[in-house]
Design an enzyme around this catalytic site. Structure first.
Site, PDB file in Angstrom:
ATOM      1  N   GLY A 174       0.810  -1.209   0.000  1.00  0.00           N
ATOM      2  CA  GLY A 174       0.000   0.000   0.000  1.00  0.00           C
ATOM      3  C   GLY A 174       0.848   1.266   0.000  1.00  0.00           C
ATOM      4  O   GLY A 174       0.527   2.239  -0.691  1.00  0.00           O
ATOM      5  N   SER A 175       1.939   1.262   0.753  1.00  0.00           N
ATOM      6  CA  SER A 175       2.769   2.475   0.840  1.00  0.00           C
ATOM      7  C   SER A 175       3.337   2.836  -0.525  1.00  0.00           C
ATOM      8  O   SER A 175       3.294   3.998  -0.946  1.00  0.00           O
ATOM      9  CB  SER A 175       3.919   2.261   1.831  1.00  0.00           C
ATOM     10  OG  SER A 175       3.412   1.965   3.115  1.00  0.00           O
ATOM     11  N   ASN A 186      -7.751   4.146   8.661  1.00  0.00           N
ATOM     12  CA  ASN A 186      -7.181   2.973   9.317  1.00  0.00           C
ATOM     13  C   ASN A 186      -7.281   3.029  10.837  1.00  0.00           C
ATOM     14  O   ASN A 186      -7.188   2.016  11.500  1.00  0.00           O
ATOM     15  CB  ASN A 186      -5.729   2.772   8.884  1.00  0.00           C
ATOM     16  CG  ASN A 186      -4.916   4.032   8.973  1.00  0.00           C
ATOM     17  OD1 ASN A 186      -5.244   5.034   8.333  1.00  0.00           O
ATOM     18  ND2 ASN A 186      -3.879   4.011   9.780  1.00  0.00           N
ATOM     19  N   GLN A 235      -7.761  -0.014   3.530  1.00  0.00           N
ATOM     20  CA  GLN A 235      -8.631  -0.561   4.583  1.00  0.00           C
ATOM     21  C   GLN A 235      -9.986  -0.998   4.043  1.00  0.00           C
ATOM     22  O   GLN A 235     -10.693  -1.773   4.687  1.00  0.00           O
ATOM     23  CB  GLN A 235      -8.829   0.476   5.700  1.00  0.00           C
ATOM     24  CG  GLN A 235      -7.588   0.747   6.530  1.00  0.00           C
ATOM     25  CD  GLN A 235      -7.203  -0.425   7.425  1.00  0.00           C
ATOM     26  OE1 GLN A 235      -8.024  -1.251   7.809  1.00  0.00           O
ATOM     27  NE2 GLN A 235      -5.927  -0.514   7.747  1.00  0.00           N
ATOM     28  N   SER A 290      -3.498  -3.127  -0.516  1.00  0.00           N
ATOM     29  CA  SER A 290      -2.408  -3.896   0.071  1.00  0.00           C
ATOM     30  C   SER A 290      -2.948  -5.265   0.481  1.00  0.00           C
ATOM     31  O   SER A 290      -3.940  -5.353   1.205  1.00  0.00           O
ATOM     32  CB  SER A 290      -1.862  -3.159   1.292  1.00  0.00           C
ATOM     33  OG  SER A 290      -0.899  -3.972   1.929  1.00  0.00           O
ATOM     34  N   THR A 301      11.727  -8.156 -11.228  1.00  0.00           N
ATOM     35  CA  THR A 301      11.053  -9.431 -11.493  1.00  0.00           C
ATOM     36  C   THR A 301       9.834  -9.556 -10.588  1.00  0.00           C
ATOM     37  O   THR A 301       9.922  -9.321  -9.374  1.00  0.00           O
ATOM     38  CB  THR A 301      12.028 -10.597 -11.262  1.00  0.00           C
ATOM     39  OG1 THR A 301      13.171 -10.370 -12.093  1.00  0.00           O
ATOM     40  CG2 THR A 301      11.390 -11.935 -11.623  1.00  0.00           C
ATOM     41  N   CYS A 332       1.985   5.202  18.496  1.00  0.00           N
ATOM     42  CA  CYS A 332       2.632   5.176  19.812  1.00  0.00           C
ATOM     43  C   CYS A 332       3.629   4.034  19.934  1.00  0.00           C
ATOM     44  O   CYS A 332       4.660   4.164  20.579  1.00  0.00           O
ATOM     45  CB  CYS A 332       1.600   5.027  20.910  1.00  0.00           C
ATOM     46  SG  CYS A 332       0.615   6.505  21.113  1.00  0.00           S
TER      47      CYS A 332
HETATM   48  C1  LIG Z   1      -1.591  -0.493   6.036  1.00  0.00           C
HETATM   49  C2  LIG Z   1      -1.943   0.731   5.302  1.00  0.00           C
HETATM   50  C3  LIG Z   1      -1.092   1.274   4.321  1.00  0.00           C
HETATM   51  C4  LIG Z   1       0.280   0.696   4.053  1.00  0.00           C
HETATM   52  O1  LIG Z   1       0.215  -0.532   3.397  1.00  0.00           O
HETATM   53  P1  LIG Z   1       1.558  -1.458   3.379  1.00  0.00           P
HETATM   54  O2  LIG Z   1       1.208  -2.567   2.439  1.00  0.00           O
HETATM   55  O3  LIG Z   1       1.743  -1.924   4.767  1.00  0.00           O
HETATM   56  O4  LIG Z   1       2.650  -0.608   2.868  1.00  0.00           O
HETATM   57  C5  LIG Z   1      -1.495   2.388   3.633  1.00  0.00           C
HETATM   58  N1  LIG Z   1      -2.693   2.959   3.878  1.00  0.00           N
HETATM   59  C6  LIG Z   1      -3.543   2.474   4.792  1.00  0.00           C
HETATM   60  C7  LIG Z   1      -4.855   3.135   5.002  1.00  0.00           C
HETATM   61  C8  LIG Z   1      -3.197   1.350   5.543  1.00  0.00           C
HETATM   62  O5  LIG Z   1      -4.042   0.895   6.455  1.00  0.00           O
END
Ligand SMILES: *Cc1c(COP(=O)(O)O)cnc(C)c1O
Length: 396
Positions: free
Chosen positions: A70-71, A151, A179, A199, A237, A324
């Site tokens: 996701g990042s 999230n 999410q 993700s 790859t 935290c």
């Molecule tokens: C977990 C999350 C991400 C990051 O996803 P990763 O696959 O862990 O990099 C981005 N956005 C939201 C809203 C998330 O909950």
């Protein structure tokens, strides 16, 4: 009892996804870019997974780019839209104050490069309105990025309506749907989305793999240079076993989505009712427009970290819903964005359920949290001041 109630952080991989991964690790070891039979077999498996994921999102296969999660998808979506905007002299981006850090930190990096970012205020219920987005759009706006579902507090934004505003004003629209995927219906056409991030590990798929959906015709900036994989938009790859595992997990999650959502919503609301009985507490985020598995509370007079450690002793995996755990004592930017004062934001608890959780577990959670909150208050100097009237309660 052992209860996993931290599904917003990550989920257990589904048996079917794990089995598919193991199978393809052993059997489909060719490189999809190779011309020989082994390679071509891998290319077919890759194309099949891409097609299945595309179908589940209402997209075309060529609009699906596989990323490391996701990042990366958030970074690539935002940087690509920014580069396109820059070429037209448009360097203004609109987002919200409570996005994931993968979005917020990318926007901060762009600010250093001369972009202007408007972060819309989030209402106390954790929502923004399409009208607020419309009012913030300027002639030099190149991108609106608003998360599908938050999230921490789980609120679900009016994505289709925000997308419609962007379409009318010819501004690109990105949504971080990490999410939402596997919990809420996603249809990139009906929801007017140009760019969308997913993700796998948030819907019982493997870690380290995700998707960027990019509507056809939107040129992407590659974050990783190298080979011509993913039509030149993401070199390296392909992680074939993980990609197949993601496709299997997403298909599983989207099967009987409405039924699972209903069962999960009933569990969520049972948990919310139970925890609402704790005095001087508040549910964060809209009670209805929230993810089916998300419960997020603040309890006055306690520290979230102590609460988490004592719950862990009782076999419960929970979260404060903020960063935290990373050693920072700053309160969550999400809770501050919805207007919770620092004192309250520190005493937060996020419980995120999946369809595997049971009513019995929910009842155990309610009893455990009620006990631990009462215990922590009994030893808290802040609580003593509140009860004696030296300090005023913020929450009723
Ligand atoms: C977990 C999350 C991400 C990051 O996803 P990763 O696959 O862990 O990099 C981005 N956005 C939201 C809203 C998330 O909950």
């Amino acid at each position: 009892m052992k209860i996993y109630a931290d599904h917003a952080a990550t989920t257990k991989i589904s048996e079917a996804a794990a089995a598919a991964m193991l199978y393809h690790m052993n059997e489909t070891y060719g490189n999809p870019s190779s011309l020989h039979t082994e390679g071509q077999r891998a290319a077919e498996v890759l194309a099949d997974a891409r097609g299945r994921i595309a179908r589940l999102l209402g997209a075309e296969p060529r609009e699906i780019i596989f990323t490391s999660g996701g990042s990366e998808a958030d970074n690539q979506a935002i940087l690509s839209a920014a580069r396109l905007g820059e070429q037209k002299g448009k360097k203004h981006i609109i987002s919200t104050a409570f996005e994931h850090h993968a979005v917020l930190h990318t926007l901060q990096a762009l600010e250093k490069q001369g972009f202007e970012v408007t972060l819309l205020d989030v209402h106390e219920n954790g929502l923004i309105t399409p009208e607020e987005v419309a009012a913030a759009i300027r002639p030099d706006t190149c991108l609106v990025t608003v998360m599908f579902a938050n999230n921490e507090i789980g609120t679900v934004q009016p994505i289709a309506e925000i997308g419609e505003v962007c379409r009318e004003r010819e501004v690109l629209f990105h949504t971080d749907a990490v999410q939402a995927a596997g919990h809420l219906p996603i249809d990139v056409i009906a929801q007017n989305v140009d760019l969308l991030s997913l993700s796998a590990h948030k819907f019982h798929g493997p870690r380290g793999v995700g998707v960027l959906y990019a509507k056809k015709g939107i040129p992407l900036t590659s974050l990783i240079e190298g080979g011509a994989q993913e039509r030149g938009r993401r070199a390296g790859t392909e992680n074939l076993p993980a990609i197949v595992g993601m496709a299997v997990a997403l298909e599983e999650a989207c099967t009987d989505l409405a039924g699972k959502r209903e069962r999960l919503t009933a569990l969520r609301d049972r948990l919310i009712r139970g925890l609402s009985a704790i005095p001087h507490s508040v549910l964060n985020g809209d009670p209805v427009r929230r993810l089916p598995g998300n419960v997020h509370f603040c309890f006055e007079g306690i520290e979230g970290e102590s609460l988490l450690l004592l719950l862990d002793d009782k076999g419960i995996a929970a979260s404060s819903g903020s960063a935290c755990t990373s050693g920072s004592l700053d309160p969550s930017h999400v809770l501050l964005a919805i207007g919770r004062p620092h004192e309250i934001a520190h005493g937060s608890l996020r419980l995120t359920l999946s369809a595997e959780n049971t009513e019995e577990e929910v009842d155990y959670l309610i009893a455990a949290v009620t006990d631990v909150v009462a215990y922590l208050r009994s030893i808290s100097p802040v609580w003593r001041e509140l009860v004696s009237g030296k300090q005023k309660f913020i929450l009723n």
